[in-house]
Design a protein around this motif. Structure first.
Motif, PDB file in Angstrom:
ATOM      1  N   PHE A   1       5.696  23.594 -17.447  1.00 42.56           N
ATOM      2  CA  PHE A   1       6.332  24.837 -17.416  1.00 42.56           C
ATOM      3  C   PHE A   1       8.006  24.826 -17.713  1.00 42.56           C
ATOM      4  N   ASP A   2       8.716  25.826 -18.131  1.00 43.46           N
ATOM      5  CA  ASP A   2      10.011  25.929 -18.465  1.00 43.46           C
ATOM      6  C   ASP A   2      10.634  26.676 -17.189  1.00 43.46           C
ATOM      7  N   PRO A   3      11.898  26.577 -17.187  1.00 42.71           N
ATOM      8  CA  PRO A   3      13.056  27.515 -15.886  1.00 42.71           C
ATOM      9  C   PRO A   3      12.535  28.851 -16.129  1.00 42.71           C
TER      10      PRO A   3
ATOM     11  N   PHE B   1       2.233  20.218  -9.845  1.00 38.57           N
ATOM     12  CA  PHE B   1       3.757  20.218 -10.303  1.00 38.57           C
ATOM     13  C   PHE B   1       4.712  19.619  -8.908  1.00 38.57           C
ATOM     14  N   PRO B   2       5.684  19.240  -9.135  1.00 33.67           N
ATOM     15  CA  PRO B   2       6.454  18.912  -8.077  1.00 33.67           C
ATOM     16  C   PRO B   2       6.961  19.912  -7.363  1.00 33.67           C
ATOM     17  N   VAL B   3       7.051  19.932  -5.986  1.00 26.57           N
ATOM     18  CA  VAL B   3       7.585  20.843  -5.060  1.00 26.57           C
ATOM     19  C   VAL B   3       9.027  21.268  -5.463  1.00 26.57           C
TER      20      VAL B   3
ATOM     21  N   ARG C   1       9.017  30.389  -8.652  1.00 28.03           N
ATOM     22  CA  ARG C   1       9.786  30.425 -10.053  1.00 28.03           C
ATOM     23  C   ARG C   1      10.408  29.069 -10.259  1.00 28.03           C
ATOM     24  N   ALA C   2      10.002  28.507 -11.404  1.00 26.88           N
ATOM     25  CA  ALA C   2      10.404  27.276 -11.863  1.00 26.88           C
ATOM     26  C   ALA C   2      11.928  27.241 -11.914  1.00 26.88           C
TER      27      ALA C   2
ATOM     28  N   PHE D   1       9.518  21.170 -16.545  1.00 25.54           N
ATOM     29  CA  PHE D   1       8.579  20.102 -16.304  1.00 25.54           C
ATOM     30  C   PHE D   1       7.655  19.974 -17.385  1.00 25.54           C
ATOM     31  N   HIS D   2       7.781  18.781 -18.201  1.00 25.66           N
ATOM     32  CA  HIS D   2       6.773  18.596 -19.247  1.00 25.66           C
ATOM     33  C   HIS D   2       6.247  17.176 -19.084  1.00 25.66           C
TER      34      HIS D   2
END
Length: 302
Positions: A260-262, A288-290, A245-246, A250-251
Motif C-alpha cells: 500500500f501507499d500513504p 502489514f506492520p501495525v 489509513r496508511a 509498504f512494498h
C-alpha cells in the motif's frame, strides 16, 4: 443575553478562576495543535508590524515570507533614515540658515529702502513746502539704503554655485536612497520568487484534525484521548468496517504481505500479533506492520 447564556458565561468565568487561582487542570491541547497556534500567533505579530509599513505584500509562505518582507522593509526604512539625515545636513540646514540670515536681512533692507523712497518722493512732491535740506537728506538716505540693498543682493546671487551644489546634494541623496531601496526590494523579490517556486512544487498536504473523545469512568472522573477523524470520502469506503489509513508506503517482497501507499484505506480483518495486522484493499489481502498505519475504526474486542 438569555438566562442560559448568562449561566454559560458564569460557568466559564468560574472555571477560569479555578484554573488560575486554585490550580484546577484544564483540557490540554496536543503538541501539534500548540505548534500551529504558536506559528499563527507569530504570523499575527508580523502582520501587525507589516501593515503599518505597507498595504500590499506577497504571501506564498506566510511565516518565512512575511519575515523576509519585514526584514527588507526594515532595511528600506534604515535607508530612508540615511536619506533624511543627508538631506537635512546637506540641503535643509544650509538653506534654512540662508533663509533666516541673508534673505531675511535683504527683505528687511528692501522694506527700509521702500520706506525711504516713499519719504523722498513725498518731500520732492511737496517741493516749496518742505525745506530743501530735508529733501536732500531724504535723497541721501534713499541712495545709501539702495546701495546697501544692491550689495547684499549681489553677494547672495553670486553664491549661485553654492546653492546649486546644495540642490545637487539633494538629488544625489535621493538617487542613493532609490538605488539602495531598489537593490533591497530586488533581493526581496528574488527571495519571494524562490519561495513561490518551492511552494508550488511542494506536494499538497491534507489537514487531519484530531478530535477529543471523552469517556466517563465509574469514579466520576474523565479521561481524554485523541481519535483520528474520518473524512466523508473515507466514510463512504469504510461503511462502519474496522479499518485504518496508511501513514507510510509498504512494498514488501513477501507475497503474504499487503502492498500500500500513504493515505490508502485498508479494511482490517484480523490482528495477527502485537506487530502485525491482516487486512484487505482493492481485492487484495495480506499482513502489514501495525506501525505503518493509524486506526480509524478499531477491530472489535473479542
Amino acid at each position: 443575553m438569555s438566562v442560559s447564556g448568562m449561566k454559560k458565561q458564569l460557568h466559564k468565568a468560574s472555571q477560569l478562576v479555578s484554573e488560575r487561582l486554585m490550580g484546577a487542570e484544564g483540557t490540554k491541547m496536543d503538541e501539534d495543535f500548540l505548534k500551529m497556534e504558536k506559528s499563527v500567533m507569530a504570523i499575527h505579530s508580523l502582520l501587525s508590524e507589516l501593515i503599518s509599513r505597507t498595504t500590499e505584500f506577497i504571501q506564498p509562505n506566510p511565516g518565512g515570507a512575511l519575515h523576509s518582507v519585514g526584514e527588507s522593509l526594515l532595511h528600506v526604512s534604515e535607508a530612508r533614515d540615511v536619506l533624511d539625515q543627508n538631506v537635512k545636513q546637506k540641503f535643509i540646514d544650509p538653506m534654512t540658515e540662508m533663509q533666516h540670515t541673508e534673505v531675511k536681512d535683504i527683505r528687511y533692507q528692501l522694506r527700509k529702502l521702500n520706506g525711504r523712497r516713499l519719504d523722498f518722493d513725498y518731500k520732492r512732491r511737496r517741493r516749496g513746502k518742505v525745506p530743501l535740506t530735508d529733501t536732500h537728506q531724504a535723497w541721501d538716505k534713499y541712495l545709501c539704503s539702495k546701495e546697501t540693498t544692491e550689495r547684499s543682493m549681489f553677494t547672495l546671487l553670486q553664491k549661485d554655485s553654492a546653492q546649486l551644489s546644495r540642490v545637487s546634494a539633494l538629488v544625489s541623496s535621493l538617487l542613493d536612497f532609490h538605488r539602495n531601496a531598489h537593490h533591497i526590494l530586488l533581493g526581496l523579490h528574488g527571495n519571494l520568487q524562490d519561495r513561490l517556486t518551492a511552494a508550488s512544487n511542494r506536494p499538497e498536504r491534507k489537514f487531519r484534525s484530531k478530535k477529543i473523545r471523552m469517556r466517563s469512568e465509574h469514579n466520576g472522573s474523565f479521561t481524554f484521548h485523541h481519535q483520528p477523524s474520518i473524512t466523508a470520502a473515507d466514510a463512504e469506503l469504510l461503511l462502519d468496517q474496522p479499518c485504518c489509513r496508511a501513514l507510510y508506503p509498504f512494498h514488501p517482497s513477501n507475497l503474504s504481505e499487503l502492498t500500500f501507499d500513504p493515505d490508502d484505506i485498508i479494511t482490517l480483518t484480523a490482528r495477527v500479533d502485537r506487530e502485525w495486522f491482516q487486512g484487505a484493499m482493492d481485492g487484495r489481502t495480506g499482513i502489514f506492520p501495525v506501525s505503518y498505519v493509524e486506526i480509524l475504526v478499531p477491530l472489535p474486542i473479542i
